[in-house]
Every structure is written in structure tokens, then in C-alpha cells.
Design a protein around this motif. Sequence first.
Motif, PDB file in Angstrom:
ATOM      1  N   LEU A  12      10.722  -1.854  -4.936  1.00 46.78           N
ATOM      2  CA  LEU A  12      10.128  -2.527  -3.786  1.00 46.78           C
ATOM      3  C   LEU A  12       9.153  -1.614  -3.048  1.00 46.78           C
ATOM      4  N   GLN A  13       9.506  -0.338  -2.934  1.00 44.59           N
ATOM      5  CA  GLN A  13       8.599   0.611  -2.290  1.00 44.59           C
ATOM      6  C   GLN A  13       7.307   0.756  -3.083  1.00 44.59           C
ATOM      7  N   ASP A  14       7.416   0.803  -4.416  1.00 43.94           N
ATOM      8  CA  ASP A  14       6.214   0.905  -5.246  1.00 43.94           C
ATOM      9  C   ASP A  14       5.282  -0.274  -4.989  1.00 43.94           C
ATOM     10  N   GLU A  15       5.852  -1.463  -4.911  1.00 43.00           N
ATOM     11  CA  GLU A  15       5.033  -2.656  -4.657  1.00 43.00           C
ATOM     12  C   GLU A  15       4.360  -2.562  -3.288  1.00 43.00           C
ATOM     13  N   TYR A  16       5.121  -2.134  -2.276  1.00 43.00           N
ATOM     14  CA  TYR A  16       4.566  -1.982  -0.941  1.00 43.00           C
ATOM     15  C   TYR A  16       3.472  -0.915  -0.915  1.00 43.00           C
ATOM     16  N   LEU A  17       3.744   0.217  -1.539  1.00 38.82           N
ATOM     17  CA  LEU A  17       2.795   1.329  -1.503  1.00 38.82           C
ATOM     18  C   LEU A  17       1.503   0.985  -2.234  1.00 38.82           C
ATOM     19  N   GLU A  18       1.591   0.238  -3.320  1.00 39.27           N
ATOM     20  CA  GLU A  18       0.370  -0.171  -4.015  1.00 39.27           C
ATOM     21  C   GLU A  18      -0.495  -1.037  -3.109  1.00 39.27           C
ATOM     22  N   ARG A  19       0.114  -1.957  -2.379  1.00 40.78           N
ATOM     23  CA  ARG A  19      -0.653  -2.795  -1.451  1.00 40.78           C
ATOM     24  C   ARG A  19      -1.269  -1.943  -0.344  1.00 40.78           C
ATOM     25  N   ALA A  20      -0.478  -1.012   0.193  1.00 40.11           N
ATOM     26  CA  ALA A  20      -0.978  -0.157   1.272  1.00 40.11           C
ATOM     27  C   ALA A  20      -2.124   0.731   0.801  1.00 40.11           C
ATOM     28  N   GLU A  62      -5.332  12.948  -0.023  1.00 39.35           N
ATOM     29  CA  GLU A  62      -4.693  13.277   1.245  1.00 39.35           C
ATOM     30  C   GLU A  62      -4.234  12.020   1.978  1.00 39.35           C
ATOM     31  N   LEU A  63      -5.098  11.011   2.060  1.00 38.34           N
ATOM     32  CA  LEU A  63      -4.754   9.814   2.816  1.00 38.34           C
ATOM     33  C   LEU A  63      -3.643   9.011   2.145  1.00 38.34           C
ATOM     34  N   ILE A  64      -3.688   8.899   0.838  1.00 39.36           N
ATOM     35  CA  ILE A  64      -2.625   8.190   0.127  1.00 39.36           C
ATOM     36  C   ILE A  64      -1.313   8.967   0.227  1.00 39.36           C
ATOM     37  N   GLY A  65      -1.406  10.291   0.185  1.00 42.65           N
ATOM     38  CA  GLY A  65      -0.212  11.120   0.278  1.00 42.65           C
ATOM     39  C   GLY A  65       0.476  11.034   1.626  1.00 42.65           C
ATOM     40  N   ARG A  66      -0.238  10.584   2.657  1.00 42.33           N
ATOM     41  CA  ARG A  66       0.359  10.461   3.988  1.00 42.33           C
ATOM     42  C   ARG A  66       1.213   9.204   4.141  1.00 42.33           C
ATOM     43  N   LEU A  67       1.070   8.252   3.231  1.00 46.35           N
ATOM     44  CA  LEU A  67       1.838   7.017   3.348  1.00 46.35           C
ATOM     45  C   LEU A  67       3.327   7.311   3.235  1.00 46.35           C
ATOM     46  N   ASP A  68       4.109   6.705   4.104  1.00 47.26           N
ATOM     47  CA  ASP A  68       5.550   6.924   4.100  1.00 47.26           C
ATOM     48  C   ASP A  68       6.147   6.417   2.792  1.00 47.26           C
ATOM     49  N   GLY A  69       6.922   7.273   2.121  1.00 44.33           N
ATOM     50  CA  GLY A  69       7.538   6.901   0.853  1.00 44.33           C
ATOM     51  C   GLY A  69       6.844   7.472  -0.364  1.00 44.33           C
TER      52      GLY A  69
END
Length: 237
Positions: A12-20, A62-69
Motif C-alpha cells: 500500500l505504501q508503494d502505491e501511495y509513494l508512486e502517486r506522490a 533529494e525531493l523523492i527521498g524526502r517523502l515519508d516511507g
Amino acid sequence: MTEPVSETRLRLQDEYLERAAEELLSCDERLRGLDLEVRFDRGVAHLTGEVGERAHLDTARELIGRLDGVFAVWDRVRVGGRDPLILDLGCGGQKQYPGNLGVDLVTTGEVDVVADLSGPLPFADSCADRVFLVHILEHLIDFLPLVDEVHRVLRPGGIAYVLSPWWRYVNAVADPTHVRLLDVQTIKGICRRPGSSRTWFPLHAGCDGASIFAELRPVKDGSVEEPDAGHLSRFFD
């Protein structure tokens, strides 16, 4: 004790993170228009595509790495029309990306260069853009010579990707070929080793309850400054 993230939550986190991440790439002024794709696998962001300058890739990472999870940001991206040279050390039968240069002591269909990782690497100074060290360090009684060799072969601005079992997780001790135990604090010791000129700037370091992740940039040739205490406090005690 930190518990490993469940398979359901990871999915579920992978799905959320891809959208983010896709929203970042399409909406953030610093990233809009870049020819990058991102997918997530168990909290690891995989960036592919092409950018004109390394700075563009660094900003995206850097910006993607800041996403929680997000536990790590791995990339295989063309920069300025050039394919990256990526060494996949100890790849065995599976490279992290198909175009990587597989290096291992035992020949498989994925191994391009046969080499003993406990000795000098058969590569020139500052030749590689990325080096993968996935489930390698825990198999070496003394992994510091290999870490120093990776520092030597990376270009200024290159990145070493480390993935190893966390010392408190059962997989760290279940495999009898594991001879070293690692923690996030081990990565701190690698970055600032007393008496060594081979220092590292940590771009990312963390633990998901089962594995240790780290992305390390070599401090060399003025390409990056040594990390100060404030930066190190982002990841380490």
C-alpha cells in the motif's frame, strides 16, 4: 525494537509513494518536464529515464527521498546523453538493473567481470557513476577495504548503494555465511572513519526493521564537502 514493515503495508505504501512521486514530477517547478519515471518496490524508489544535467537528477533524488516511507532512492538515469556506468558488486544471479556491470567471484549468466571482492577491484580510478553493494558487506569479515575500493572507483558525484540485514532482524543471524552485523550507526562509522582519507557524504540512511539502507557519495576532488554534525544528525545518533 523496530518491527519489520508488513507486506500489506509495504504494498500500500508503494502505491501511495508512486502517486506522490508522480505528483512531484508533474507539479514541482524544479522537476516539471524532466524525462523521469519512478516506481517503488518495498519502499525503494527506482528512478529511470534521462536528464540533461546531473543537478536535475540530484534534485529529483533529494525531493523523492524526502517523502515519508522512502527507504532508499536508486537510479539508472542517462545524464547529458551518456549511459551511466553502474557496478553491481556480488550480483550473483540477479543484477539490480539489467544494464549494470555484474561483478562476482562465481560465474553466472549475470556476471560480466569475475573478481574477488575481498581484494582490489579491477577498475580504474573514478570510472563508475554508481556502485551497488546489496547484501555484500555482511559476508566480509573486514569490509572496509572494499568500501575504500568503491570510494576509489566512483566518480566525483557518484553514489554507493548499501543494503544489508539489520543486526536485530532474524535474517542477520539465520544465514551462517553472514560474518558481520550492521546497524545504521555502522554507516556513520563508514562516513567518518578516524585516520582515513576515504570519507563519505550520506545522502540517505535508515532502517525498515529488517534491512539497513544507505546512499553514500564519496568526498573527493572537491565535488562535495564533508558532512557536518547537523547533516549527520538527520540519520545518526
